[in-house]
Design a protein around this motif. Structure first.
Motif, mmCIF file in Angstrom:
data_model
loop_
_atom_site.group_PDB
_atom_site.id
_atom_site.type_symbol
_atom_site.label_atom_id
_atom_site.label_comp_id
_atom_site.label_asym_id
_atom_site.label_seq_id
_atom_site.Cartn_x
_atom_site.Cartn_y
_atom_site.Cartn_z
ATOM 1 N N PHE A 68 0.806 -1.222 0.065
ATOM 2 C CA PHE A 68 -0.071 0.012 0.126
ATOM 3 C C PHE A 68 0.837 1.158 0.052
ATOM 4 N N PRO A 69 0.529 2.434 -0.492
ATOM 5 C CA PRO A 69 1.166 3.594 -0.403
ATOM 6 C C PRO A 69 1.219 3.856 1.012
ATOM 7 N N VAL A 70 2.229 4.644 1.481
ATOM 8 C CA VAL A 70 2.574 5.067 2.985
ATOM 9 C C VAL A 70 2.830 6.684 2.979
ATOM 10 N N ILE A 71 2.145 7.044 3.995
ATOM 11 C CA ILE A 71 2.321 8.548 4.264
ATOM 12 C C ILE A 71 2.860 8.582 5.577
ATOM 13 N N GLN A 90 -8.630 7.858 8.614
ATOM 14 C CA GLN A 90 -9.159 8.107 7.209
ATOM 15 C C GLN A 90 -8.381 7.726 6.250
ATOM 16 N N LEU A 91 -7.204 7.916 6.191
ATOM 17 C CA LEU A 91 -6.457 7.562 5.226
ATOM 18 C C LEU A 91 -6.020 6.153 5.292
ATOM 19 N N VAL A 97 -1.055 2.974 4.290
ATOM 20 C CA VAL A 97 -0.340 2.761 5.598
ATOM 21 C C VAL A 97 0.085 4.180 5.951
ATOM 22 N N VAL A 98 -0.027 4.393 7.216
ATOM 23 C CA VAL A 98 0.200 5.889 7.835
ATOM 24 C C VAL A 98 1.071 5.752 8.930
ATOM 25 N N VAL A 99 2.250 6.090 9.000
ATOM 26 C CA VAL A 99 2.968 6.369 10.032
ATOM 27 C C VAL A 99 3.180 7.760 10.755
ATOM 28 N N SER A 100 2.708 8.021 11.812
ATOM 29 C CA SER A 100 3.038 9.344 12.514
ATOM 30 C C SER A 100 3.883 9.264 13.612
ATOM 31 N N GLY A 143 4.967 9.237 0.666
ATOM 32 C CA GLY A 143 4.571 10.456 0.859
ATOM 33 C C GLY A 143 4.829 10.948 2.077
ATOM 34 N N MET A 144 4.805 12.119 2.297
ATOM 35 C CA MET A 144 4.996 12.901 3.751
ATOM 36 C C MET A 144 4.024 14.031 3.727
ATOM 37 N N ALA A 145 3.561 14.466 4.972
ATOM 38 C CA ALA A 145 2.729 15.528 5.186
ATOM 39 C C ALA A 145 2.725 15.770 6.469
ATOM 40 N N GLY A 146 2.226 17.134 6.861
ATOM 41 C CA GLY A 146 2.390 17.687 8.218
ATOM 42 C C GLY A 146 1.887 19.075 8.390
#
Length: 522
Positions: A68-71, A90-91, A97-100, A143-146
């Motif tokens: 899966f795409p990861v953010i 939500q993502l 996949v989301v890693v915070s 991807g990255m976000a913040g």
């Protein structure tokens, strides 16, 4: 369908984090299941082995060899690791996949606050390494976000790590110096707020303590060192690397961001070579994204999801065919689209600043930029920006120029620019320029402003000044006029006017003074 994190889970996690008892505090890995996926709380080894507290959200039914795409989401300044849980869920529900993770030096993560320094950038890459090794993350779709601090780290990481293919940088900075030291004026309330929050929620490193101390004490002997420190932590400095890597970059900010004003994002946007998008909305620092952090409907996060869906999942949702610059005015008007930032500023009108205005410094005239966070929040929700009675401003301490009343509405869009000639009585000084929307009763609503500081000038010798005011989108009603005001004191900033100093603003025939105001004409 996107949904909010269940209230009981969200409230428990946020309350626990506020008390220093976030779930990752005493365990290597714990997990919470939801009806559609899972959330795990883990420890990740950052640069030098520093422990970063993190949480991981995975899609439901993630098993086997499917990727899966990861953010990756670095937390904001002073925020605990649960900041993005609602967005992460939500993502994950939509196939990410989301890693915070909690940025180093804050809350329960180890180390000291590096302020988006090299160790923070290295941490981001190590978190990506961990995600690829411990989750069903696709190495080709990272991807990255913040928000805020997380936005700054995300942009810097994308410049240093070619694996990052898409970024959503929200309420962040591209140029740290142009953010809190614009016009070579210390943004006092912004720096004090960041410094105070850092001390309350984290462990500032010695370098940050030194720089912040020099900044707030106006230690000009250290100015070059402070600027070099800030440049290293600015994505604009690493523009060549970003344009080589060409990640798809979405930038979002608020018109009234009192920590990272919009100008520096707009300038950075114009220089990006890869896929890009720029969005400005009403509000202050991080207020445009706030409801989304609670899992509620939110324009900014909806755009970020669409951005990732297209550039990480390949969804043909049209985001690449829309006008890439999207502006929401500080009114009830809807979004406007432009092909680029230059088009926003293409049409201009000029306000002449004739005659001569002689001001005594060190006295606040009553024209001010407001209070950090509060003023722009009032403007965002109530359309109530800072005001001043223009006829009552004391002319000994404020210079005032006004237009005639406009027969039609004037839609200010973009960056107003001041050009003037200043003659000081001292070698250093500060002034602040304001643009007001003035109604029939003389009450001016603040449209925009910006500070300017000079040093090393010869007393009695005039010099030219060119100053960009903070970018905005404001509709001036028919029957109103625009007013330009300059004074020498604003509580938002540190001023450098010696006691008894005076400033004269003039308009020589060979070089007239003016303010150039960008207008939307269609």
């Amino acid at each position: 369908m996107r949904r909010a994190l269940p209230y009981a889970v969200s409230a428990t996690l946020v309350a626990g984090a506020a008390l220093g008892l976030a779930p990752a505090a005493h365990a290597e890995s714990t997990s919470t299941s939801t009806s559609t996926g899972s959330i795990r709380f883990v420890d990740i080894a950052g640069d030098g082995g520093t422990v970063l507290k993190a949480n991981v959200a995975t899609p439901a039914g993630a098993a086997g060899d499917r990727r899966f795409p990861v953010i990756v989401l670095p937390t904001s300044w002073g925020m605990p690791q649960v900041e993005y849980l609602a967005q992460a869920q939500q993502l994950a529900d939509s196939g990410y996949v989301v890693v915070s993770y909690n940025s180093r030096g804050f809350w329960q993560s180890g180390g000291q606050i590096e302020t988006a320094g090299p160790r923070d950038v290295a941490d981001a890459s190590l978190v990506i390494d961990w995600a690829l090794a411990h989750t069903p993350a696709d190495p080709e779709r990272v991807g990255m976000a913040g928000v805020s601090y997380g936005a700054g780290i995300s942009l810097l990481a994308a410049a240093h790590d070619k694996r990052v293919k898409a970024v959503a940088a929200l309420s962040g900075w591209a140029d740290l110096i142009d953010s809190i030291y614009s016009g070579r004026t210390q943004h006092l309330q912004a720096a004090a707020l960041l410094g105070g929050a850092g001390c309350l929620t984290g462990r500032p490193g010695p370098e940050l303590q030194q720089v912040l101390g020099d900044f707030l004490s106006s230690n000009l002997d250290k100015e070059d060192e402070m600027i070099a420190w800030g440049r290293k932590r600015s994505a604009a400095t690493h523009l060549d690397a970003l344009n080589t890597n060409r990640p798809a970059i979405m930038l979002g900010n608020a018109w009234g961001d009192s920590i990272f004003p919009p100008n520096q994002f707009a300038s950075f946007y114009e220089k990006l070579a890869g896929p890009k998008r720029l969005e400005f909305r009403p509000g202050d620092h991080a207020t445009a994204e706030a409801t989304g952090l609670l899992g509620l409907p939110n324009d900014t996060w909806t755009s970020a999801h669409r951005w990732f869906d297209h550039y990480l999942k390949g969804v043909d949702n049209g985001v690449d065919r829309e006008q890439p610059v999207r502006l929401k005015p500080r009114s009830d008007a809807g979004y406007e689209g432009y092909p680029d930032w230059a088009s926003v500023n293409a049409h201009r009108t000029t306000i002449p600043l004739g005659g001569s205005e002689h001001l005594w410094a060190n006295v606040d005239s009553g024209a001010d930029g407001g209070v950090i966070m509060l003023s722009s929040l009032l403007d965002q929700f109530l359309q109530a920006p800072p005001t001043a009675s223009i006829p009552l401003l004391p002319r000994a301490f404020a210079g005032v120029w006004q237009t005639e009343r406009y027969d039609t509405a004037q839609r200010v869009r973009g960056t107003a620019r001041l050009h003037t000639t200043v003659t000081p009585t001292a070698e250093s000084g500060t002034f602040v320029a304001y643009l007001y929307d003035v109604g029939p009763l003389g009450i001016g609503k603040l449209v925009t402003h910006a500070p300017y500081t000079f040093h090393g000038k010869e007393p009695g010798r005039p010099f030219g000044v060119d100053l960009d005011l903070f970018s905005t989108a404001y509709d001036v009603p028919a029957g109103h006029r625009l007013a330009v005001v300059v004074d020498t004191v604003d509580p938002l900033y540190i001023e450098h006017n010696p006691t008894g100093a005076q400033l004269t603003f003039s308009s020589p025939a060979a070089d007239p003074s003016y303010v150039s105001v960008p207008l939307r004409t269609e």
